[in-house]
Structure formats: C-alpha cells, structure tokens
Design a protein around this motif. Structure first.
Motif, PDB file in Angstrom:
ATOM      1  N   SER A 121       0.836  -1.195   0.000  1.00 33.39           N
ATOM      2  CA  SER A 121       0.000   0.000   0.000  1.00 33.39           C
ATOM      3  C   SER A 121       0.872   1.247   0.000  1.00 33.39           C
ATOM      4  N   TYR A 122       0.411   2.262  -0.729  1.00 35.73           N
ATOM      5  CA  TYR A 122       1.091   3.552  -0.674  1.00 35.73           C
ATOM      6  C   TYR A 122       0.699   4.325   0.578  1.00 35.73           C
ATOM      7  N   GLY A 123      -0.345   3.861   1.285  1.00 37.49           N
ATOM      8  CA  GLY A 123      -0.755   4.468   2.541  1.00 37.49           C
ATOM      9  C   GLY A 123      -2.121   5.115   2.476  1.00 37.49           C
ATOM     10  N   GLY A 124      -2.667   5.398   3.654  1.00 37.22           N
ATOM     11  CA  GLY A 124      -4.041   5.853   3.804  1.00 37.22           C
ATOM     12  C   GLY A 124      -4.379   7.193   3.192  1.00 37.22           C
ATOM     13  N   PHE A 125      -3.447   8.145   3.202  1.00 31.72           N
ATOM     14  CA  PHE A 125      -3.740   9.440   2.594  1.00 31.72           C
ATOM     15  C   PHE A 125      -3.652   9.347   1.078  1.00 31.72           C
ATOM     16  N   VAL A 126      -2.550   8.837   0.597  1.00 28.98           N
ATOM     17  CA  VAL A 126      -2.284   8.814  -0.843  1.00 28.98           C
ATOM     18  C   VAL A 126      -3.286   7.937  -1.593  1.00 28.98           C
ATOM     19  N   GLU A 127      -3.759   6.855  -0.972  1.00 31.99           N
ATOM     20  CA  GLU A 127      -4.661   5.944  -1.686  1.00 31.99           C
ATOM     21  C   GLU A 127      -5.994   6.594  -2.044  1.00 31.99           C
ATOM     22  N   GLN A 128      -6.307   7.730  -1.433  1.00 29.22           N
ATOM     23  CA  GLN A 128      -7.543   8.446  -1.748  1.00 29.22           C
ATOM     24  C   GLN A 128      -7.471   9.172  -3.092  1.00 29.22           C
ATOM     25  N   TYR A 129      -6.292   9.314  -3.626  1.00 26.95           N
ATOM     26  CA  TYR A 129      -6.061  10.130  -4.820  1.00 26.95           C
ATOM     27  C   TYR A 129      -5.425   9.309  -5.940  1.00 26.95           C
ATOM     28  N   SER A 130      -5.635   9.767  -7.173  1.00 22.51           N
ATOM     29  CA  SER A 130      -4.826   9.201  -8.251  1.00 22.51           C
ATOM     30  C   SER A 130      -3.427   9.780  -8.065  1.00 22.51           C
ATOM     31  N   ILE A 131      -2.435   8.974  -8.362  1.00 22.38           N
ATOM     32  CA  ILE A 131      -1.042   9.367  -8.138  1.00 22.38           C
ATOM     33  C   ILE A 131      -0.370   9.540  -9.495  1.00 22.38           C
ATOM     34  N   TYR A 132       0.105  10.738  -9.748  1.00 20.27           N
ATOM     35  CA  TYR A 132       0.867  11.011 -10.961  1.00 20.27           C
ATOM     36  C   TYR A 132       2.307  11.233 -10.532  1.00 20.27           C
ATOM     37  N   VAL A 133       3.237  10.611 -11.255  1.00 16.50           N
ATOM     38  CA  VAL A 133       4.653  10.811 -10.956  1.00 16.50           C
ATOM     39  C   VAL A 133       5.432  10.875 -12.252  1.00 16.50           C
ATOM     40  N   MET A 134       6.369  11.817 -12.292  1.00 16.57           N
ATOM     41  CA  MET A 134       7.301  11.896 -13.414  1.00 16.57           C
ATOM     42  C   MET A 134       8.702  12.016 -12.857  1.00 16.57           C
ATOM     43  N   VAL A 135       9.639  11.379 -13.546  1.00 10.17           N
ATOM     44  CA  VAL A 135      11.055  11.469 -13.196  1.00 10.17           C
ATOM     45  C   VAL A 135      11.788  11.814 -14.478  1.00 10.17           C
ATOM     46  N   GLY A 136      12.578  12.872 -14.428  1.00  9.71           N
ATOM     47  CA  GLY A 136      13.310  13.291 -15.617  1.00  9.71           C
ATOM     48  C   GLY A 136      14.443  14.225 -15.263  1.00  9.71           C
ATOM     49  N   PRO A 137      15.279  14.512 -16.259  1.00  4.79           N
ATOM     50  CA  PRO A 137      16.402  15.422 -16.017  1.00  4.79           C
ATOM     51  C   PRO A 137      15.921  16.863 -15.838  1.00  4.79           C
ATOM     52  N   ASP A 138      16.496  17.534 -14.876  1.00  5.56           N
ATOM     53  CA  ASP A 138      16.113  18.914 -14.593  1.00  5.56           C
ATOM     54  C   ASP A 138      16.415  19.842 -15.769  1.00  5.56           C
ATOM     55  N   ASP A 139      17.563  19.657 -16.400  1.00  3.89           N
ATOM     56  CA  ASP A 139      17.969  20.582 -17.459  1.00  3.89           C
ATOM     57  C   ASP A 139      17.143  20.460 -18.744  1.00  3.89           C
ATOM     58  N   THR A 140      16.395  19.372 -18.902  1.00  4.43           N
ATOM     59  CA  THR A 140      15.537  19.216 -20.082  1.00  4.43           C
ATOM     60  C   THR A 140      14.104  18.848 -19.683  1.00  4.43           C
ATOM     61  N   LYS A 141      13.671  19.335 -18.543  1.00  2.00           N
ATOM     62  CA  LYS A 141      12.356  18.954 -18.013  1.00  2.00           C
ATOM     63  C   LYS A 141      11.197  19.321 -18.930  1.00  2.00           C
ATOM     64  N   VAL A 142      11.356  20.318 -19.773  1.00  3.00           N
ATOM     65  CA  VAL A 142      10.266  20.701 -20.673  1.00  3.00           C
ATOM     66  C   VAL A 142      10.170  19.770 -21.889  1.00  3.00           C
ATOM     67  N   ASP A 143      11.195  18.976 -22.142  1.00  5.20           N
ATOM     68  CA  ASP A 143      11.203  18.033 -23.260  1.00  5.20           C
ATOM     69  C   ASP A 143      10.780  16.651 -22.761  1.00  5.20           C
ATOM     70  N   LYS A 144       9.516  16.333 -22.957  1.00  8.53           N
ATOM     71  CA  LYS A 144       8.946  15.097 -22.443  1.00  8.53           C
ATOM     72  C   LYS A 144       9.680  13.855 -22.964  1.00  8.53           C
ATOM     73  N   SER A 145      10.286  13.948 -24.121  1.00  5.37           N
ATOM     74  CA  SER A 145      10.991  12.788 -24.682  1.00  5.37           C
ATOM     75  C   SER A 145      12.224  12.400 -23.869  1.00  5.37           C
ATOM     76  N   THR A 146      12.700  13.293 -22.989  1.00  8.20           N
ATOM     77  CA  THR A 146      13.881  12.995 -22.172  1.00  8.20           C
ATOM     78  C   THR A 146      13.521  12.422 -20.801  1.00  8.20           C
ATOM     79  N   TRP A 147      12.246  12.392 -20.476  1.00  6.24           N
ATOM     80  CA  TRP A 147      11.840  11.892 -19.176  1.00  6.24           C
ATOM     81  C   TRP A 147      12.142  10.405 -19.060  1.00  6.24           C
ATOM     82  N   ILE A 148      12.524   9.986 -17.876  1.00  5.48           N
ATOM     83  CA  ILE A 148      12.821   8.573 -17.624  1.00  5.48           C
ATOM     84  C   ILE A 148      11.532   7.802 -17.365  1.00  5.48           C
ATOM     85  N   LEU A 149      10.616   8.428 -16.645  1.00  2.38           N
ATOM     86  CA  LEU A 149       9.321   7.765 -16.435  1.00  2.38           C
ATOM     87  C   LEU A 149       8.236   8.773 -16.170  1.00  2.38           C
ATOM     88  N   GLU A 150       7.034   8.359 -16.523  1.00  2.73           N
ATOM     89  CA  GLU A 150       5.808   9.096 -16.231  1.00  2.73           C
ATOM     90  C   GLU A 150       4.745   8.031 -16.022  1.00  2.73           C
TER      91      GLU A 150
END
Length: 172
Positions: A121-150
């Motif tokens: 479980s992600y826990g009682g608070f977080v489970e109430q919401y849909s969870i969006y997460v992105m991980v990517g390089p800071d220097d190219t954050k506006v270029d979605k093609s460089t993101w590692i995950l979404e």
C-alpha cells in the motif's frame, strides 16, 4: 533565626520553579507566524520535511529537486522528481515509489487517522487520490521525450510504478 531564613530561601526558590499562568490578551498576533494545521496536517512543515529528506544529496545524489502537490478538487497527488544525472528506469521507479510512500508516511506521522505505507500500500492518505509521478532530467524537463518515467496510478489501487514513459491515447 537560621530556620526562618532557610524557610524563606526555600520559598523563594520554589516560587521560581512554578509554571507561568499568564493568560494571553485574546489577540492572535502572537500565533501569526505559527503554521496552523489543516485537516490535522501542518502542510508547510510537511513540504519542508519532504524536501529535506528526498532532495538530500547524501542519500539521493542524483536528485536536483523534488516537487509535489495535492489537488483535492481533481482527486490527484502529483510528484515531479527532477534529476541532475541519469539513472536507470528501474532506479527511477524505485525512487518514485520511495517518495510516494514517504510522502504518505510524513502525513501519517502528523495525523494518525491515515495509515502508513506498507509493502502492499502507498498508505491511507495517498490511496484516496490518483497518483501522478514523473522522473526526468532537470535541465531538459520541458522536453517530455527525455523523461525517464511518467506514470499514473488510479485512486485506491496499489501497483508498482512502471518504468518508461506512459503513452497518451493520441500516441497509440
């Protein structure tokens, strides 16, 4: 006379050890700078702790910044994890899960009405919401093609964060 002086000295010492019972004048000015809890959570403190833990270069040397937000009107929690160096998709997914669970656990520490995270479980608070997460390089954050995950995990569900960039319907 010595007994009287000793008694007087003891009374003076004891009177200095009592708690002050001064009643405030009724104004809230003295509490103006003190963060007030909302829903049992002091959000300002929570975000400070969140940043101090997950952007700590000693524990996470690959992290540039961690950002997040809770959007009750949209039923969403969002995390934006920006990196200063490249890591693998698996490392990014593992870090994302750590951040999601850790965020929930910071809330759980402040308000015990919310269950802490667990292996399943992600826990009682977080489970109430849909969870969006992105991980990517800071220097190219506006270029979605460089993101590692979404990834987006629907509210009330538990599954691991999936490495790779999630496609939207327009991309097939």
């Amino acid at each position: 006379m010595k007994k009287f002086m000793l008694l007087l000295l003891c009374i003076c010492l004891l009177s200095g050890c009592t708690k002050s019972n001064i009643v405030p004048d009724g104004s809230d000015d003295q509490y103006e700078d003190v963060p007030q809890p909302v829903g049992g959570i002091v959000w300002e403190q929570l975000w400070e702790d969140f940043d101090a833990i997950y952007a700590d270069p000693n524990d996470y040397p690959f992290v540039e910044t961690v950002n997040g937000g809770v959007y009750p009107e949209e039923g969403a929690v969002r995390f934006f994890l920006l990196l200063n160096t490249t890591i693998s998709e698996e490392e990014a997914a593992e870090f994302a899960e750590t951040v999601i669970k850790g965020f929930n656990d910071l809330i759980s520490e402040q308000n015990s009405n919310y269950a802490p995270s667990s292996e399943e479980s992600y826990g009682g608070f977080v489970e109430q919401y849909s969870i969006y997460v992105m991980v990517g390089p800071d220097d190219t954050k506006v270029d979605k093609s460089t993101w590692i995950l979404e990834d987006t995990i629907p509210a009330g569900q538990y599954r691991p964060v999936r490495p790779g960039v999630e496609l939207d319907e327009t991309q097939g």
